[in-house]
Design an enzyme around this catalytic site. Structure first.
Site, PDB file in Angstrom:
ATOM      1  N   ASP A  52     -14.478  38.205  25.924  1.00  0.00           N
ATOM      2  CA  ASP A  52     -14.095  38.202  27.338  1.00  0.00           C
ATOM      3  C   ASP A  52     -12.726  38.861  27.516  1.00  0.00           C
ATOM      4  OD1 ASP A  52     -12.595  36.181  26.249  1.00  0.00           O
ATOM      5  OD2 ASP A  52     -13.233  34.630  27.649  1.00  0.00           O
ATOM      6  N   SER A  53     -12.124  39.325  26.401  1.00  0.00           N
ATOM      7  CA  SER A  53     -10.931  40.178  26.484  1.00  0.00           C
ATOM      8  C   SER A  53     -11.273  41.483  27.200  1.00  0.00           C
ATOM      9  CB  SER A  53     -10.367  40.466  25.092  1.00  0.00           C
ATOM     10  OG  SER A  53     -11.394  40.873  24.205  1.00  0.00           O
ATOM     11  N   ASP A  91     -19.061  36.422  24.156  1.00  0.00           N
ATOM     12  CA  ASP A  91     -18.317  35.300  24.745  1.00  0.00           C
ATOM     13  C   ASP A  91     -19.008  34.780  25.993  1.00  0.00           C
ATOM     14  OD1 ASP A  91     -16.074  34.555  23.277  1.00  0.00           O
ATOM     15  OD2 ASP A  91     -14.837  36.174  24.091  1.00  0.00           O
ATOM     16  N   GLU A 123     -15.159  28.591  23.904  1.00  0.00           N
ATOM     17  CA  GLU A 123     -13.850  28.028  23.574  1.00  0.00           C
ATOM     18  C   GLU A 123     -13.832  26.510  23.747  1.00  0.00           C
ATOM     19  OE1 GLU A 123     -10.790  30.014  25.858  1.00  0.00           O
ATOM     20  OE2 GLU A 123     -11.418  31.994  25.148  1.00  0.00           O
ATOM     21  N   GLU A 190      -7.386  31.021  16.724  1.00  0.00           N
ATOM     22  CA  GLU A 190      -6.467  31.995  17.297  1.00  0.00           C
ATOM     23  C   GLU A 190      -5.047  31.435  17.354  1.00  0.00           C
ATOM     24  OE1 GLU A 190      -7.854  33.869  20.901  1.00  0.00           O
ATOM     25  OE2 GLU A 190      -5.907  34.816  21.276  1.00  0.00           O
TER      26      GLU A 190
HETATM   27  O1  KIV Z   1     -12.209  37.798  23.730  1.00  0.00           O
HETATM   28  C1  KIV Z   1     -11.772  38.091  22.609  1.00  0.00           C
HETATM   29  O2  KIV Z   1     -11.473  39.262  22.292  1.00  0.00           O
HETATM   30  C2  KIV Z   1     -11.591  37.019  21.645  1.00  0.00           C
HETATM   31  C3  KIV Z   1     -10.869  37.338  20.382  1.00  0.00           C
HETATM   32  C4  KIV Z   1      -9.417  37.387  20.635  1.00  0.00           C
HETATM   33  C5  KIV Z   1     -11.217  36.402  19.299  1.00  0.00           C
HETATM   34  O3  KIV Z   1     -11.995  35.929  21.889  1.00  0.00           O
END
Ligand code: KIV
Length: 272
Positions: A52-53, A91, A123, A190
């Site tokens: 979700d980044s 995610d 998460e 993380e």
């Molecule tokens: O969304 C993401 O890129 C992540 C990584 C930082 C593990 O959850």
């Protein structure tokens, strides 16, 4: 030089558990689109995370909170079209699994059905136990994510290292054990102290993939735009840059602009 201990034609959740058991480190990167995923997969990266980044690096939001389930499915579908070997983990975005386990399952099913991905990541620990249980019961592999969980940024108030204090460290250790016991196939840690991350990795049989969690874990994950040096203003200590694409791309764009302005491009050979 190849550093893999065993050739895997396709990476499965079981391959990752085997890698941990055999002492082979797991390489994971994010990708959000077809072209990038094709390169990442071709380079032999074991796991592609449709993180979700994407909310930050693809859409330009300050946090991961705004990205929607439909948008995650769009990114995941593009990634899945590109891959031949990597395991694709997606995610579950903020708001798609926290309120009730049935909704969590519906969200996970949509990701698996509509994108063709192989697993989901979410998460949290005890707080989302019922959601994890429901998803696992439907046969969908789940990767956990503990430590700095960016979807809770407004609760934390800062992106600083988590679990430095004993109480938070103890909760993290018990959450990791819970995720293992429930049947999650891996867990991301993380931004936590390296010593704590190592202790967690040694205490559970499923792989622990770290980002800013030191070298004592079973694998590493980085955001692809960060490790390629595209997001040059983001400089956390844990980030190793493997390229300086910001500089390279800027040079290429400037050269193109100059060539167009000066009428150098296209040349006689570059036309029909
Ligand atoms: O969304 C993401 O890129 C992540 C990584 C930082 C593990 O959850």
């Amino acid at each position: 030089m190849s550093v893999a201990k065993k050739e895997y034609k396709r990476i499965t959740t079981k391959s990752l558990v085997d890698m941990k058991a055999n002492g082979e480190k797991i390489a994971m990167l994010t990708a959000y689109d077809y072209s990038m995923a094709k390169i990442v997969d071709g380079a032999g990266i074991d796991v592609i995370l449709v993180g979700d980044s994407a909310s930050n690096v693809m859409a330009g939001h300050e946090t991961t909170l705004p990205i929607t389930l439909d948008q995650m499915i769009y990114h995941a579908t593009s990634v899945v079209r590109a891959i031949t070997r990597s395991l694709v983990v997606v995610d579950l975005p903020f708001g798609s699994y926290q309120s009730d386990p049935k909704e969590a399952l519906r969200s996970a099913i949509r990701i698996m059905k509509e994108s063709g991905a192989h697993a989901v990541k979410l998460e949290g620990g005890k707080e989302v136990k019922d959601s994890i249980k429901r998803i696992l019961h439907a046969g969908i592999p789940v990767m956990g994510h503990l430590g700095l969980t960016p979807q809770s940024i407004y609760k934390f108030g800062t992106y600083t290292v988590r679990a430095r204090e004993e109480q938070e460290a103890e909760k993290l250790k018990s959450d990791a054990k819970m995720l293992e016991k429930m049947g999650c196939f891996a867990v991301v840690l993380e931004k936590v102290p390296a010593e704590l991350a190592k202790e967690v990795a040694e205490s559970i049989s499923i792989p622990v993939i770290g980002i800013g969690a030191g070298k004592g874990v079973d694998g590493q994950v980085l955001v692809v735009h960060d490790m390629l040096g595209m997001t040059h203003e983001f400089n956390p200590r844990f980030l190793r840059r493997y390229a300086d694409l910001h500089t390279e791309m800027t040079k290429a764009f400037e050269n193109y602009r100059d060539d167009v302005k000066s009428r150098d491009f296209p040349s006689d050979k570059e036309q029909y």
